[in-house]
Write a protein that holds these residues in place. Structure first.
Motif, PDB file in Angstrom:
ATOM      1  N   ASP A  77     -13.639  11.143  47.036  1.00  0.00           N
ATOM      2  CA  ASP A  77     -14.125  12.451  46.588  1.00  0.00           C
ATOM      3  C   ASP A  77     -13.243  13.072  45.507  1.00  0.00           C
ATOM      4  N   LEU A  78     -12.163  12.389  45.137  1.00  0.00           N
ATOM      5  CA  LEU A  78     -11.199  12.964  44.197  1.00  0.00           C
ATOM      6  C   LEU A  78     -11.836  13.247  42.842  1.00  0.00           C
ATOM      7  N   LYS A  79     -12.638  12.310  42.331  1.00  0.00           N
ATOM      8  CA  LYS A  79     -13.283  12.533  41.033  1.00  0.00           C
ATOM      9  C   LYS A  79     -14.194  13.760  41.081  1.00  0.00           C
ATOM     10  N   THR A  80     -14.892  13.941  42.190  1.00  0.00           N
ATOM     11  CA  THR A  80     -15.765  15.110  42.339  1.00  0.00           C
ATOM     12  C   THR A  80     -14.941  16.389  42.341  1.00  0.00           C
ATOM     13  N   ALA A  81     -13.807  16.378  43.056  1.00  0.00           N
ATOM     14  CA  ALA A  81     -12.945  17.555  43.121  1.00  0.00           C
ATOM     15  C   ALA A  81     -12.414  17.923  41.736  1.00  0.00           C
ATOM     16  N   ILE A  82     -11.983  16.929  40.977  1.00  0.00           N
ATOM     17  CA  ILE A  82     -11.447  17.185  39.637  1.00  0.00           C
ATOM     18  C   ILE A  82     -12.547  17.684  38.707  1.00  0.00           C
ATOM     19  N   ALA A  83     -13.751  17.092  38.819  1.00  0.00           N
ATOM     20  CA  ALA A  83     -14.873  17.522  37.984  1.00  0.00           C
ATOM     21  C   ALA A  83     -15.247  18.971  38.285  1.00  0.00           C
ATOM     22  N   MET A  84     -15.254  19.351  39.569  1.00  0.00           N
ATOM     23  CA  MET A  84     -15.555  20.738  39.940  1.00  0.00           C
ATOM     24  C   MET A  84     -14.512  21.681  39.365  1.00  0.00           C
ATOM     25  N   ARG A  85     -13.245  21.290  39.437  1.00  0.00           N
ATOM     26  CA  ARG A  85     -12.177  22.120  38.882  1.00  0.00           C
ATOM     27  C   ARG A  85     -12.362  22.310  37.378  1.00  0.00           C
ATOM     28  N   ASP A  86     -12.653  21.217  36.673  1.00  0.00           N
ATOM     29  CA  ASP A  86     -12.795  21.301  35.223  1.00  0.00           C
ATOM     30  C   ASP A  86     -13.992  22.158  34.829  1.00  0.00           C
ATOM     31  N   VAL A  87     -15.083  22.043  35.570  1.00  0.00           N
ATOM     32  CA  VAL A  87     -16.264  22.865  35.290  1.00  0.00           C
ATOM     33  C   VAL A  87     -15.940  24.338  35.467  1.00  0.00           C
ATOM     34  N   THR A  88     -15.226  24.656  36.544  1.00  0.00           N
ATOM     35  CA  THR A  88     -14.880  26.048  36.819  1.00  0.00           C
ATOM     36  C   THR A  88     -13.948  26.607  35.758  1.00  0.00           C
ATOM     37  N   TYR A  89     -12.956  25.826  35.359  1.00  0.00           N
ATOM     38  CA  TYR A  89     -12.008  26.305  34.351  1.00  0.00           C
ATOM     39  C   TYR A  89     -12.646  26.403  32.968  1.00  0.00           C
ATOM     40  N   SER A  90     -13.823  25.787  32.794  1.00  0.00           N
ATOM     41  CA  SER A  90     -14.545  25.945  31.535  1.00  0.00           C
ATOM     42  C   SER A  90     -15.422  27.196  31.546  1.00  0.00           C
ATOM     43  N   GLY A  91     -15.448  27.892  32.705  1.00  0.00           N
ATOM     44  CA  GLY A  91     -16.171  29.155  32.776  1.00  0.00           C
ATOM     45  C   GLY A  91     -17.449  29.128  33.585  1.00  0.00           C
ATOM     46  N   GLN A  92     -17.731  28.018  34.292  1.00  0.00           N
ATOM     47  CA  GLN A  92     -18.958  27.889  35.066  1.00  0.00           C
ATOM     48  C   GLN A  92     -18.635  27.726  36.550  1.00  0.00           C
ATOM     49  N   PRO A  93     -19.494  28.244  37.434  1.00  0.00           N
ATOM     50  CA  PRO A  93     -19.274  28.041  38.874  1.00  0.00           C
ATOM     51  C   PRO A  93     -19.552  26.599  39.264  1.00  0.00           C
ATOM     52  N   ALA A  94     -19.027  26.191  40.397  1.00  0.00           N
ATOM     53  CA  ALA A  94     -19.224  24.812  40.869  1.00  0.00           C
ATOM     54  C   ALA A  94     -19.304  24.801  42.392  1.00  0.00           C
ATOM     55  N   ARG A  95     -20.118  23.870  42.906  1.00  0.00           N
ATOM     56  CA  ARG A  95     -20.258  23.691  44.353  1.00  0.00           C
ATOM     57  C   ARG A  95     -20.223  22.209  44.686  1.00  0.00           C
ATOM     58  N   GLY A  96     -19.756  21.895  45.881  1.00  0.00           N
ATOM     59  CA  GLY A  96     -19.746  20.504  46.284  1.00  0.00           C
ATOM     60  C   GLY A  96     -19.351  20.336  47.735  1.00  0.00           C
ATOM     61  N   GLU A  97     -19.598  19.137  48.254  1.00  0.00           N
ATOM     62  CA  GLU A  97     -19.205  18.778  49.614  1.00  0.00           C
ATOM     63  C   GLU A  97     -18.214  17.628  49.518  1.00  0.00           C
ATOM     64  N   LEU A  98     -17.032  17.838  50.070  1.00  0.00           N
ATOM     65  CA  LEU A  98     -15.965  16.861  49.938  1.00  0.00           C
ATOM     66  C   LEU A  98     -15.203  16.740  51.259  1.00  0.00           C
ATOM     67  N   ARG A  99     -14.369  15.703  51.323  1.00  0.00           N
ATOM     68  CA  ARG A  99     -13.525  15.511  52.505  1.00  0.00           C
ATOM     69  C   ARG A  99     -12.085  15.900  52.170  1.00  0.00           C
ATOM     70  N   PHE A 100     -11.537  16.775  53.011  1.00  0.00           N
ATOM     71  CA  PHE A 100     -10.188  17.299  52.817  1.00  0.00           C
ATOM     72  C   PHE A 100      -9.299  16.810  53.954  1.00  0.00           C
ATOM     73  N   LYS A 101      -8.081  16.402  53.597  1.00  0.00           N
ATOM     74  CA  LYS A 101      -7.176  15.844  54.608  1.00  0.00           C
ATOM     75  C   LYS A 101      -6.571  16.949  55.465  1.00  0.00           C
ATOM     76  N   ARG A 102      -6.704  16.792  56.772  1.00  0.00           N
ATOM     77  CA  ARG A 102      -6.045  17.703  57.694  1.00  0.00           C
ATOM     78  C   ARG A 102      -4.556  17.365  57.796  1.00  0.00           C
ATOM     79  N   LYS A 103      -3.823  18.255  58.431  1.00  0.00           N
ATOM     80  CA  LYS A 103      -2.384  18.030  58.587  1.00  0.00           C
ATOM     81  C   LYS A 103      -2.109  16.821  59.468  1.00  0.00           C
ATOM     82  N   ASP A 104      -3.042  16.495  60.387  1.00  0.00           N
ATOM     83  CA  ASP A 104      -2.839  15.347  61.275  1.00  0.00           C
ATOM     84  C   ASP A 104      -3.252  14.022  60.628  1.00  0.00           C
TER      85      ASP A 104
END
Length: 301
Positions: free
Chosen positions: A189-216
Motif C-alpha cells: 500500500d506504500l505507493k498508494t499512500a505516497i500518491a495520496m500525499r502528493d495529490v493532497t500537497y498539490s492542493g486536492q483532497p484524497a481518500r483511500g483504504e490502506l493497511r497501517f502497521k500497529r505497534k505489535d
C-alpha cells in the motif's frame, strides 16, 4: 569624503521621518516627547505638535512590564537598539498593539541625548494570530475527543496526532510526532499512500483504504481522508482522518469469497439456474423480470 552640516543632516532626517509610514517619536530621558512625525497622528492619534512636551502613556508591553519601566530599562541595559511589543492607548483611548524599535542616541561626550522610537501598528496581526490560536485550540479539543484518528502533517512530517491513535494502532502520539510514517504502511500500500500525499500537497483532497502497521507488528485496515492545508509560513500541510475499517474490510472480503464460492458452485451444476430481478412501474407494481445471474447450464437452454 563630503559630510553635511549638522543643520542640514537634521533637516534630511526630519524629511525622511515624515515619509516613513511608522510613527517616529523622539523621547527625552524622562519620557517626554521632544518630536513626533506626522504619521503619529494616523497610528497613535497624536497631534505631532501638541504632543511635544507631554509624557503620553505607552501602556504595557506584551509581557506586562509598564512602559515607564521599559524606557528606564533601555537606559539601564546599555543596549543601543531595543525591540519590543507594546499594547498602547491611542489618543482616543482605543488600545492598539504596536511593535517598537527604539534607538538610543548619544551626545558627543557619550551621554544619552534621547531615545528615538519607530512605532508600527500590528493590531491586525496580533488579533489574527489570536484568532488562529483559538481556532487551533478548538480543533484540538474536538480532535482529542474524536474516535477517529485526527492528524496534521507539514511537508510529510507528522506535526500533531490525536490520542485516539493508541486505540486504533497501539502507538502513542509521541511515537509519531516529528517523524514520517512511510515505513508504517504495508509494502503493498506504500505507493498508494505516497500518491495520496502528493495529490493532497498539490492542493486536492484524497481518500483511500490502506493497511497501517500497529505497534505489535500486525496491520490494521484504515480509511484515510486527507485535505490540503495552507500553512501561514508558506509550507505545505495537510489535515487528515484515519478510521479503523478492519472489521468492514474483513466482512467485505468474506462476502466476496462467499460470492466466488457460489459462482463456482453454480458453474458446476447440471441443472439450469437463473437469478431474476423484478422490474417495477411508478406505482411499484411488478411488470417484468430481468436475468441478473445465470449458470452455464441455463445459458445452454
Amino acid at each position: 569624503a563630503h559630510s553635511l552640516p549638522d543643520s542640514e543632516t537634521s533637516r534630511l532626517a526630519a524629511a525622511v521621518a515624515r515619509l516613513i509610514a511608522d510613527a517616529v517619536v523622539c523621547f527625552a530621558r524622562d519620557g517626554t516627547v521632544r518630536w513626533a512625525s506626522p504619521s503619529s497622528r494616523l497610528i497613535l492619534g497624536w497631534d505631532p505638535f501638541g504632543v511635544i512636551g507631554t509624557r503620553p502613556a505607552l501602556s504595557v508591553r506584551a509581557d506586562g512590564v509598564q512602559s515607564g519601566q521599559w524606557l528606564t530599562g533601555i537606559l539601564e541595559s546599555g543596549q543601543e537598539v531595543v525591540r519590543t511589543r507594546l499594547r498602547s492607548p491611542r489618543a482616543d483611548g482605543v488600545l492598539i498593539w504596536s511593535d517598537v524599535v527604539a534607538h538610543v542616541v548619544h551626545e558627543s561626550d557619550g551621554a544619552v541625548a534621547c531615545i528615538v522610537g519607530a512605532i508600527r501598528d500590528v493590531t491586525a496581526d496580533v488579533e489574527r494570530d489570536a484568532d488562529q490560536r483559538e481556532a487551533e485550540r478548538r480543533f484540538r479539543v474536538m480532535a482529542e475527543h474524536a474516535v477517529d484518528v485526527v492528524f496534521h502533517t507539514r511537508e510529510g512530517v507528522t506535526d500533531w496526532v490525536s490520542p485516539s491513535l493508541r486505540q486504533v494502532t497501539g502507538w502513542d502520539s509521541e511515537d509519531l510526532v516529528g517523524g514520517i510514517t512511510t515505513h508504517l504502511w504495508h509494502p503493498d500500500d506504500l505507493k498508494t499512500a505516497i500518491a495520496m500525499r502528493d495529490v493532497t500537497y498539490s492542493g486536492q483532497p484524497a481518500r483511500g483504504e490502506l493497511r497501517f502497521k500497529r505497534k505489535d507488528g500486525s496491520y490494521v485496515w484504515v480509511g484515510v481522508s486527507l485535505q490540503p492545508y495552507a500553512e501561514g509560513d508558506g509550507r505545505t500541510g495537510a489535515v487528515g482522518i484515519m478510521r479503523d475499517i478492519d472489521d468492514l474490510v474483513d466482512q467485505r472480503q468474506r462476502a466476496e469469497a462467499n460470492e466466488a464460492r457460489l459462482h463456482a458452485l453454480l458453474d458446476t451444476m447440471i441443472d439450469p439456474f437463473m437469478l431474476l430481478s423484478a422490474v417495477r412501474d411508478r406505482s411499484g407494481a411488478i411488470v417484468d423480470f430481468v436475468v441478473t445471474e445465470a449458470n452455464p447450464a441455463a445459458l445452454e437452454t
